[in-house]
Design a protein around this motif. Structure first.
Motif: not given
Ligand code: IMP
Ligand code: MG
Length: 431
Positions: A155-161, A376-379, A385-387
């Motif tokens: 899991f990503d942290g910010d915005v995801t959890l 994640g939220d950043q794709f 950064n999740d991309f």
């Protein structure tokens, strides 16, 4: 294309996901041809059965598109697996399309999401980016479940959890879902950009989850040790440790570095960060940004002073300037880095989440990408950064912590459905 046009296109395209946009465009055709805005008179006559018939027709046409796209995807996967010459048809249509680690069950996923979101009942609003994004998520979960199951969720942290810049508080509904994953024997990694060297800082951010892990009688020690935290994209690894007052223990790099990470040189790291820092400072001056610059040993960033907010345009301009500047440097050929827009700050980290996710897979004994899911939220392709996690695992793209909870519940529900289906068909073959 003229130069100006090309630049505009490049800027626009990094803010769009081409696969999603392409599917959305395909769905626009049956929407235009078959959705019935004028069928409003059927409402007035309360003739809901006629409306349902219209919706069923639209549903079938959307479903056909998803079936056909699924076939194209399967063809693309086969093409890549067998190293056929040239590009697959899908790659020709969408040049940015990447590698898929499992099949995507789009037709089945559409059926599921249409039941949740009633997409084909809509007569005024066409299938949207978010509809398609969520269908792709469901298709990915089904892909994992139909293939080999899931062994690791990162899991990503910010915005995801939790909300941007917040902490994982004890009342966060995602906690019980993460505990459920651990109880099912699934490993969990939190792969965040937030980069700190001390356990105390991560305890502050993740306290809600770590305390429950410590206190709940519902987990075995093995299940507890299946939680790790990877900070700074791929820079600092911590494992759960019940004896530590911060519930975490730092894992020295030599115990988990993978592949060429071990050859990254301190001098190169410093040089890359200095180039990034100079570019950031130039943006601060040029755009008159009300920010402070923060340099760490594996990252450099800018964040607003006294809780101010930056505009999206300021954030994006800064990310693109820094990314371009660093990419042009010699040292960037020796070291991966990740420049991203953190919502209200811009950071450049050494490494990226593909390394972070791979290190988690390796830490747990070498888990396959086709058995790993990164949420994640950043794709988007630049400034997100999740991309990069897409290079190391399957992914699900969520837009809020609430969607992460929904996704984990969907995973559980689909798992149960598939299990029942399997045991029913087993019984039938026995009879
Ligand atoms: P993520 O969504 O969990 O990847 O967290 C991203 C956020 O962590 C950024 O937007 C920053 O606000 C914060 N952050 C704190 N330290 C760092 C760092 O060293 N690198 C990048 N981001 C950091
Ligand atoms: Mg995030």
């Amino acid at each position: 294309m003229t130069t100006r046009y090309r630049v505009e296109y490049a800027l626009k395209s990094h803010r769009r996901d081409q696969l999603i946009e392409w599917i959305k465009a395909l769905l626009a055709v049956p929407f235009v041809l078959h959705s019935q805005p004028t069928a409003v008179h059927l409402w007035q006559q309360e003739d809901t059965s006629k409306l349902a018939a219209v919706a069923l027709d639209t549903h079938q046409r959307y479903a056909e598109i998803f079936r056909d796209v699924e076939r194209l995807l399967n063809d693309h996967i086969e093409h890549e697996e067998n190293n056929y010459a040239g590009h697959s048809k899908l790659k020709l249509l969408i040049p940015t399309v990447g590698t898929f680690f499992t099949r995507l069950y789009l037709a089945e996923a559409f059926k599921y999401q249409d039941e949740q979101r009633h997409i084909s009942r809509r007569r005024f609003v066409a299938p949207s980016f978010n509809d398609v994004r969520l269908i792709l998520n469901s298709a990915q979960i089904l892909g994992l479940l139909h293939t080999n199951g899931i062994e690791l969720v990162t899991f990503d942290g910010d915005v995801t959890l939790y909300d941007d810049g917040e902490n994982l508080d004890p009342d966060n509904p995602v906690i019980e879902r993460i505990i459920r994953l651990l109880q099912q024997g699934i490993k969990v990694g939190i792969v965040t950009a937030a980069g700190y060297t001390e356990e105390a800082k991560y305890y502050e951010r993740l306290k809600g989850l770590l305390d429950v892990l410590h206190d709940t009688p519902d987990l075995t020690d093995d299940q507890r040790s299946a939680l790790i935290v990877m900070g700074g994209e791929s820079n600092y690894l911590f494992k759960y440790d019940s004896t530590s007052q911060y519930r975490l223990a730092y894992v020295p790099r030599e115990q988990w570095l993978i592949g060429e990470m071990a050859t990254w040189k301190e001098d190169d790291i410093k040089e890359l960060l200095s180039i990034a820092e100079n570019a950031l400072r130039a943006c601060v001056a040029n755009l008159n940004l009300p920010v402070s610059v923060l340099r760490k040993d594996r990252a450099v960033g800018v964040y607003p002073q006294s809780k101010g907010r930056l505009f999206r345009e300021q954030l994006e301009e800064t990310v693109l300037v820094v990314q371009n500047t660093v990419e042009r440097s010699q040292v960037a050929s020796r070291l991966p880095f990740c420049a991203f827009n953190g919502g209200n700050d811009v950071f450049v980290d050494i490494g990226d989440k593909s390394w972070g996710v791979r290190a988690c897979q390796q830490y747990f004994g070498g888990i396959d990408p086709a058995r790993t899911l990164h949420v994640g939220d950043q794709f988007l392709s630049a400034g997100a950064n999740d991309f990069k996690a897409r290079l190391a695992s399957t992914t699900a793209w969520i837009a809020s912590p609430g969607e992460t909870v929904q996704l984990l519940d969907e995973l559980d529900a689909l798992k149960a459905t598939l299990k029942t289906r399997a045991s029913t068909s087993e019984k039938e073959t026995e009879e």
